[in-house]
Design an enzyme around this catalytic site. Structure first.
Site, PDB file in Angstrom:
ATOM      1  N   ASP A   1      -8.330  -7.423   2.258  1.00 31.34           N
ATOM      2  CA  ASP A   1      -7.995  -8.775   1.789  1.00 31.34           C
ATOM      3  C   ASP A   1      -7.715  -9.753   2.926  1.00 31.34           C
ATOM      4  O   ASP A   1      -7.241 -10.869   2.678  1.00 31.34           O
ATOM      5  CB  ASP A   1      -6.811  -8.722   0.818  1.00 31.34           C
ATOM      6  CG  ASP A   1      -5.553  -8.161   1.449  1.00 31.34           C
ATOM      7  OD1 ASP A   1      -5.665  -7.352   2.390  1.00 31.34           O
ATOM      8  OD2 ASP A   1      -4.442  -8.525   1.012  1.00 31.34           O
TER       9      ASP A   1
ATOM     10  N   ARG B   1      -4.578  -8.140   7.457  1.00 32.60           N
ATOM     11  CA  ARG B   1      -4.264  -7.272   8.604  1.00 32.60           C
ATOM     12  C   ARG B   1      -5.218  -7.536   9.761  1.00 32.60           C
ATOM     13  O   ARG B   1      -6.303  -8.094   9.566  1.00 32.60           O
ATOM     14  CB  ARG B   1      -4.396  -5.800   8.210  1.00 32.60           C
ATOM     15  CG  ARG B   1      -3.410  -5.382   7.170  1.00 32.60           C
ATOM     16  CD  ARG B   1      -3.524  -3.899   6.906  1.00 32.60           C
ATOM     17  NE  ARG B   1      -2.449  -3.492   6.005  1.00 32.60           N
ATOM     18  CZ  ARG B   1      -1.922  -2.280   5.986  1.00 32.60           C
ATOM     19  NH1 ARG B   1      -2.372  -1.346   6.799  1.00 32.60           N
ATOM     20  NH2 ARG B   1      -0.960  -1.987   5.149  1.00 32.60           N
TER      21      ARG B   1
ATOM     22  N   THR C   1      10.393  -3.193   5.500  1.00 29.95           N
ATOM     23  CA  THR C   1       8.927  -3.252   5.408  1.00 29.95           C
ATOM     24  C   THR C   1       8.511  -4.089   4.211  1.00 29.95           C
ATOM     25  O   THR C   1       9.059  -3.925   3.118  1.00 29.95           O
ATOM     26  CB  THR C   1       8.370  -1.821   5.259  1.00 29.95           C
ATOM     27  OG1 THR C   1       8.640  -1.118   6.463  1.00 29.95           O
ATOM     28  CG2 THR C   1       6.878  -1.830   4.988  1.00 29.95           C
TER      29      THR C   1
HETATM   30  C1  G16 Z   1       1.653  -4.125   2.651  1.00 35.58           C
HETATM   31  C2  G16 Z   1       2.753  -5.091   2.927  1.00 35.58           C
HETATM   32  C3  G16 Z   1       3.215  -4.949   4.348  1.00 35.58           C
HETATM   33  C4  G16 Z   1       3.602  -3.511   4.630  1.00 35.58           C
HETATM   34  C5  G16 Z   1       2.434  -2.615   4.313  1.00 35.58           C
HETATM   35  C6  G16 Z   1       2.714  -1.130   4.477  1.00 35.58           C
HETATM   36  O1  G16 Z   1       0.547  -4.466   3.418  1.00 35.58           O
HETATM   37  O2  G16 Z   1       2.333  -6.405   2.708  1.00 35.58           O
HETATM   38  O3  G16 Z   1       4.269  -5.811   4.547  1.00 35.58           O
HETATM   39  O4  G16 Z   1       3.968  -3.359   5.963  1.00 35.58           O
HETATM   40  O5  G16 Z   1       2.048  -2.816   2.973  1.00 35.58           O
HETATM   41  O6  G16 Z   1       3.538  -0.688   3.490  1.00 35.58           O
HETATM   42  P1  G16 Z   1       3.809   0.833   3.212  1.00 35.58           P
HETATM   43  O7  G16 Z   1       4.257   1.405   4.541  1.00 35.58           O
HETATM   44  O8  G16 Z   1       4.875   0.800   2.182  1.00 35.58           O
HETATM   45  O9  G16 Z   1       2.527   1.484   2.779  1.00 35.58           O
HETATM   46  P2  G16 Z   1      -0.885  -4.634   2.754  1.00 35.58           P
HETATM   47  O10 G16 Z   1      -1.776  -5.049   3.885  1.00 35.58           O
HETATM   48  O11 G16 Z   1      -1.197  -3.283   2.187  1.00 35.58           O
HETATM   49  O12 G16 Z   1      -0.704  -5.673   1.702  1.00 35.58           O
END
Ligand code: G16
Length: 540
Positions: A276, A279, A341
């Site tokens: 999306d 990142r 996080t």
């Molecule tokens: C999402 C969140 C981020 C987080 C990441 C990892 O990213 O927006 O802030 O750091 O998940 O989360 P977890 O360690 O809980 O898997 P994204 O890019 O997946 O939307």
């Protein structure tokens, strides 16, 4: 005409780190997506009449179908206008920008981010609020509560609209505007960075869009507006299954880019983005930059870009992210914030003007220009820095470490672990936190052991149990937490960090530098004993 459809609650609609993420087959159950969307609309019942709602997604399998559902339901809910990206496409940062630019009440972003797509893979729905950022916990908790009680959802009884032709149509009295998903976002980027300097620098680059949403954005900005050679953007067409790959910009899933950048004749700069578009992966010729280091290096050099020439108000990072950025904040004389996080925790800091730049170890970096992390933004800030300094990534990194010291850092992921085993590991760890202080493991002595809790400095809200931190004397650290974005089993994340001061061994192998801490992590948490795994699945 509005159709009212009787429904019963699903028990598993609790939003995770970033919205509701499930397998496509789960979302395909009758009323599953509708229940969740109606629950969002019910929570904002008092504000939604006549308001604007932004809708878009990363183009993955089911994107178009759920957009049509959401439009019919928004019309029934009394919204005045829906703004939707052409083809159903909006990157997450572009959606955030559009919500802010249009003064929308909020937005529905359809994505499971870096998770794979396709009929047997993942889908997701996230609600963002009027500042353009992910809904805070108070709102996601209310949505979850509503999903457990919902008995009816409502939709305008009408045919699908044409998502591919820009322009406006009416759906049950509500205006649906189909807009170019790229133009507004690309214009915003031009206000933040020295496009002329980047154009004039003659840099070469490779950008891997991973067959995901950033393809059209990167092609417009890098190739058309900045003049990089055609072909700079690889895998630039968004595909519903991302070409069968994980659109996750790390050293495992963006291996081709890594190999390009480590080979003879590599371009100056390499980057990738995820499903999306929020990142980023940064690799210079012969030099991978960890996300934690990238945050610190961008913050230290941000003043070189016009959007940040006035300096930064503060720097925020998530707790598992390395402390490299804190050292930059200290030298700049600005505050450093440590949040749980999840990008949603940065929103209040940005709104209150406490921080300008934020970042996470999970390959997210961004600023107060929107309220989401932003992959292309990070790429453009790096390009701006390279263009203005005349240095390449490797030199920027070496200069940075020589000045601030280096936080050696790695994350070990154990994926698809049995949930009961993962919970038992965390529970056992939490149970012995009080006894760990002073314990010696090899050469390391534990100075502090706790479960991270956060109090938001802007609104005083608190979030507990955000990850177990074991801090050793000297500042080395290991953090344990379970991922909140997976869709099957549990993913155990182990974050490892060791600080080496300026003048020390700054160009050593990360695995070697972290070996003691890796061994201590297994000793403390019993990773192998609980999970049966001797090695992590992914090291980033
Ligand atoms: C999402 C969140 C981020 C987080 C990441 C990892 O990213 O927006 O802030 O750091 O998940 O989360 P977890 O360690 O809980 O898997 P994204 O890019 O997946 O939307």
């Amino acid at each position: 005409m509005i159709r009212a459809v009787q429904t019963t609650p699903f028990t598993d609609q609790k939003p995770g780190t970033s919205g509701l993420r499930k397998k496509v087959r789960v979302f395909q159950q009758p009323s599953y997506a509708e229940n969740f969307i109606q629950s969002v609309f019910d929570v904002i019942e008092r504000e939604r009449a006549g308001a604007t709602l932004v809708i878009g997604g990363d183009g993955r399998f089911l994107n178009r179908e759920v957009i049509q559902i959401a439009i019919r339901m928004a019309a029934a809910a009394g919204f005045g206008r829906v703004v939707v990206g052409q083809g159903g496409i909006l990157s997450t940062p572009a959606a955030s920008h559009l919500i802010r630019k249009r003064g929308a009440l909020g937005g529905l972003i359809l994505s499971a981010s870096h998770n794979p797509g396709g009929p047997d893979e993942d889908f997701g729905i996230k609600y963002n609020v009027s500042n353009g950022g992910p809904a805070p916990e108070s709102v996601t908790d209310a949505i979850y509560a509503r999903t457990k009680a919902i008995d009816t959802w409502y939709a305008e009884d009408t045919a699908d609209i044409d998502l591919d032709t820009p322009g406006a149509v009416s759906v049950g009295g509500m205006t649906v505007e189909v807009v170019d998903p790229v133009a507004d976002y690309a214009d915003l980027m031009e206000t933040l960075f020295h496009f002329d300097a980047i154009r004039a620098a003659g840099l070469t680059m490779a950008f891997d869009a991973m067959s995901a949403v950033t393809g059209p954005y990167a092609t417009e900005i890098l190739e058309r507006r900045l003049g990089f050679a055609p072909g700079t953007v690889r895998n630039g067409t968004p595909l519903p299954d991302f070409g069968g790959h994980h659109p996750d910009p790390n050293l495992v899933h963006a291996r081709d880019l890594y190999e390009t950048m480590m080979a003879e004749g590599a371009p100056d700069f390499g980057a990738a983005s995820d499903g999306d578009g929020d990142r980023n992966l940064i690799i210079g010729r012969g030099r991978f930059v960890t996300p934690s280091d990238s945050l610190a290096m961008l913050a230290a050099n941000a003043h070189l870009a016009p959007g940040y020439a006035g300096g930064l108000k503060g720097i925020a990072r998530s707790m598992p992210t390395s402390a490299a950025a804190d050292r930059v904040a200290a030298e700049l004389g600005i505050p450093a914030y440590e949040t749980p996080t999840g990008w949603k925790f940065f929103g209040n800091l940005l709104d209150a003007g406490l921080a300008t730049i934020c970042g996470e170890e999970s390959a997210g970096t961004g600023s107060d220009h929107v309220r989401e992390k932003d992959g292309l933004w990070a790429v453009l800030l790096w390009l701006n820095i390279l263009a203005v300094t005349g240095k390449r990534v490797d030199q920027i990194a070496r200069d940075h470490w020589a000045r601030f010291g280096r936080n050696y850092y790695a994350r070990h992921d154990y994926e698809g672990v049995d949930s009961t085993a993962a919970d038992a590991l965390m529970q056992e760890l939490r149970g012995k936190l009080a006894t760990l202080r002073g314990k010696r493991i090899g050469t390391l002595t534990i100075a502090q052991a706790d479960d991270f809790a956060y109090t938001d400095p802007a609104d005083g809200s608190t979030s507990a149990n955000q990850g177990v931190r074991i801090i050793f004397e000297g500042g080395s650290r290991v953090v344990f937490r379970l991922s909140g974005t997976g869709t099957s089993g549990a993913t155990l994340r182990v974050y490892l960090e060791r600080y080496e001061p300026a003048g020390g061994d700054l160009d050593a192998d990360t695995g070697v530098m972290l070996a003691d801490i890796i061994a201590a992590a297994d000793d403390i948490a019993g990773i192998q004993r609980h999970t049966g795994r001797g090695e992590p699945d992914v090291v980033t």
